[in-house]
Design an enzyme around this catalytic site. Structure first.
Site, PDB file in Angstrom:
ATOM      1  N   HIS A 113     -27.368  43.876 -60.340  1.00 32.01           N
ATOM      2  CA  HIS A 113     -28.258  43.176 -61.277  1.00 32.01           C
ATOM      3  C   HIS A 113     -28.714  44.040 -62.456  1.00 32.01           C
ATOM      4  O   HIS A 113     -29.894  44.021 -62.829  1.00 32.01           O
ATOM      5  CB  HIS A 113     -29.456  42.610 -60.530  1.00 32.01           C
ATOM      6  CG  HIS A 113     -29.124  41.481 -59.582  1.00 32.01           C
ATOM      7  ND1 HIS A 113     -28.033  40.659 -59.744  1.00 32.01           N
ATOM      8  CD2 HIS A 113     -29.750  41.035 -58.443  1.00 32.01           C
ATOM      9  CE1 HIS A 113     -28.019  39.758 -58.771  1.00 32.01           C
ATOM     10  NE2 HIS A 113     -29.035  39.974 -57.964  1.00 32.01           N
ATOM     11  N   GLU A 173     -27.112  31.215 -58.457  1.00 32.92           N
ATOM     12  CA  GLU A 173     -27.009  32.065 -59.643  1.00 32.92           C
ATOM     13  C   GLU A 173     -25.655  31.805 -60.292  1.00 32.92           C
ATOM     14  O   GLU A 173     -24.626  32.278 -59.823  1.00 32.92           O
ATOM     15  CB  GLU A 173     -27.138  33.536 -59.233  1.00 32.92           C
ATOM     16  CG  GLU A 173     -28.417  33.856 -58.492  1.00 32.92           C
ATOM     17  CD  GLU A 173     -28.267  35.074 -57.591  1.00 32.92           C
ATOM     18  OE1 GLU A 173     -28.031  36.180 -58.099  1.00 32.92           O
ATOM     19  OE2 GLU A 173     -28.362  34.913 -56.355  1.00 32.92           O
ATOM     20  N   HIS A 202     -32.387  34.214 -61.739  1.00 31.92           N
ATOM     21  CA  HIS A 202     -32.497  34.453 -60.299  1.00 31.92           C
ATOM     22  C   HIS A 202     -33.663  33.682 -59.669  1.00 31.92           C
ATOM     23  O   HIS A 202     -34.402  34.228 -58.855  1.00 31.92           O
ATOM     24  CB  HIS A 202     -32.625  35.955 -60.037  1.00 31.92           C
ATOM     25  CG  HIS A 202     -32.045  36.397 -58.743  1.00 31.92           C
ATOM     26  ND1 HIS A 202     -32.344  35.785 -57.542  1.00 31.92           N
ATOM     27  CD2 HIS A 202     -31.188  37.403 -58.444  1.00 31.92           C
ATOM     28  CE1 HIS A 202     -31.693  36.409 -56.571  1.00 31.92           C
ATOM     29  NE2 HIS A 202     -30.980  37.383 -57.080  1.00 31.92           N
TER      30      HIS A 202
HETATM   31  C1  GLA Z   1     -28.318  38.530 -55.167  1.00 29.77           C
HETATM   32  C2  GLA Z   1     -27.487  39.341 -54.271  1.00 29.77           C
HETATM   33  C3  GLA Z   1     -28.154  39.514 -52.966  1.00 29.77           C
HETATM   34  C4  GLA Z   1     -29.520  40.123 -53.144  1.00 29.77           C
HETATM   35  C5  GLA Z   1     -30.325  39.301 -54.098  1.00 29.77           C
HETATM   36  C6  GLA Z   1     -31.638  39.944 -54.447  1.00 29.77           C
HETATM   37  O1  GLA Z   1     -28.316  37.237 -54.829  1.00 29.77           O
HETATM   38  O2  GLA Z   1     -26.194  38.816 -54.108  1.00 29.77           O
HETATM   39  O3  GLA Z   1     -27.373  40.307 -52.116  1.00 29.77           O
HETATM   40  O4  GLA Z   1     -29.405  41.430 -53.612  1.00 29.77           O
HETATM   41  O5  GLA Z   1     -29.624  39.088 -55.286  1.00 29.77           O
HETATM   42  O6  GLA Z   1     -32.316  40.392 -53.322  1.00 29.77           O
END
Ligand code: GLA
Length: 371
Positions: free
Chosen positions: A125, A333, A196
């Site tokens: 991220h 997402e 997110h």
């Molecule tokens: C995304 C990732 C997950 C996790 C979340 C945040 O969805 O794929 O593995 O890291 O973000 O916690």
């Protein structure tokens, strides 16, 4: 002064005060003293979205249920401080790169770039301080839309190019939260923006989401290794717990012992969307039986990360004192596939000078009563 004049003055003054009635308010201050504001968008149809200039976070999303009762369907915090304590990206803009890049490295035009490894061996991220932890500038705002901008400098978090990004939030009259992402660069770079938000259609903090019914328009998904990096395979969902082409409850197969679900601790996978073209297409539909709320997600993106809040563990207390337990929310997402910079066979995430990054995702809310 005549009575008519006084009445006219009073009416004029109240018109001015209504026109200048702001849809923004103070939320807090960053550790370096910058002011963070909240903007509330309303559409007169019972929906309301409140967005923070820090991280572009969708702090609350008020949506009517089948009886018309309003409820907040996203996880988050009442106070700005909650967002400073590295929560799991609640509601935020994710950039420059949504999801993981293996070993925090990629090569572009023969140059190797090194990113922060902030998730075991991988970069997640956008690194240590991604777009979720930046203060965005308000370019314009009205009662139903908000345009945020952020200039990410060449080399920020290891990524090349000065990247000028805008994210536009629009609350439509059709009970949709539409998010348009745009960006330009002055050097070849990679980019994968998303939002997110953690949804619970029964209302944030109202237990787990295992009873929510999910449809995802994907014949294939990208299986992962034990560090949640795609192996490169596009696997057919047929006969697997990843087949959501017909509606299934999230909880129906989540504990089935499937190898991929074990690796993810539940669903935490990119689905390869069936697409007819390049436009906005329906990616997924989620409905919640008790409240009748329905969420449809439309996107121009080729993939969607379906994440079932597997890492939530009851240690975070959110809005209204609600405790966020495991699987108490889901995320959809919309994105290009994880680790695309290292996977030449995946759709490209390269943005070049002169090119215009432009993607759109729409979260449309309705109820099963047709309201
Ligand atoms: C995304 C990732 C997950 C996790 C979340 C945040 O969805 O794929 O593995 O890291 O973000 O916690």
């Amino acid at each position: 002064m005549t009575f008519q004049t006084i009445t006219a003055v009073v009416l004029a003054l109240s018109a001015i005060s209504c026109a200048s009635k702001s849809n923004s308010r103070h939320f807090g201050k960053t550790p370096s003293g910058e002011t963070v504001d909240l903007y509330t968008l309303t559409n007169g149809r019972g929906m309301e979205a409140t967005i923070s200039t820090y991280g572009g976070v969708v702090v609350s999303l008020i949506v009517p249920d089948r009886t018309g009762t309003a409820g907040d369907v996203v996880l988050g915090f009442d106070n700005f401080e909650g967002y400073l304590k590295s929560p799991p990206y609640f509601g935020a803009i994710i950039g420059r790169y949504g999801n993981r890049i293996a070993h925090g490295k990629f090569t572009l035009d023969g140059v190797e770039y090194t990113l922060a490894k902030n998730n075991g061996e991988n970069s997640l991220h956008g690194g240590n301080r991604g777009f979720d932890k930046r203060l965005w500038t308000v370019k314009s705002s009205s009662g139903q839309s908000l345009v945020l901008a952020y200039l990410s400098k060449d080399g920020e978090e290891g990524y090349p190019g000065n990247l000028a990004t805008t994210v536009t939030y629009t609350l439509t009259d059709n009970n949709e939260l539409r998010i348009d992402y745009a960006a330009t660069t002055d050097k070849d770079t990679v980019l994968n923006l998303t939002n997110h938000s953690y949804f619970n259609l029964a209302g944030q903090g109202e237990g787990d989401v295992l009873g929510h019914q999910v449809t995802i328009h994907a014949d294939r998904f990208t299986p992962v290794d034990k560090t949640l990096i795609p192996t490169g395979e596009l696997r057919n969902v047929e006969g697997t717990p990843f087949d959501f082409r017909q509606p299934h409850a999230i909880g129906e197969r989540i504990n089935s012992g499937d190898e991929q679900l074990t690796l993810g601790g539940g669903y935490d996978h990119n689905f390869v969307l069936n697409r007819a073209g390049a436009g906005l297409e329906l990616a997924a539909t989620v409905s919640e039986p008790k409240t009748g709320r329905v969420l449809e997600v439309f996107t121009t993106e080729p993939g969607v990360q379906f994440y079932t809040g597997n890492f939530l563990d009851g240690t975070l207390t959110g809005k209204g004192g609600k405790v966020y337990g495991r699987r108490s929310a889901f995320c959809l997402e919309t994105q290009h596939f994880p680790d695309s910079p290292n996977k030449p066979d995946f759709p490209s995430v390269v943005l070049k000078p002169g090119g215009h990054y432009q993607t759109t995702t729409v979260y449309r809310f309705s109820t099963d009563s047709g309201r």
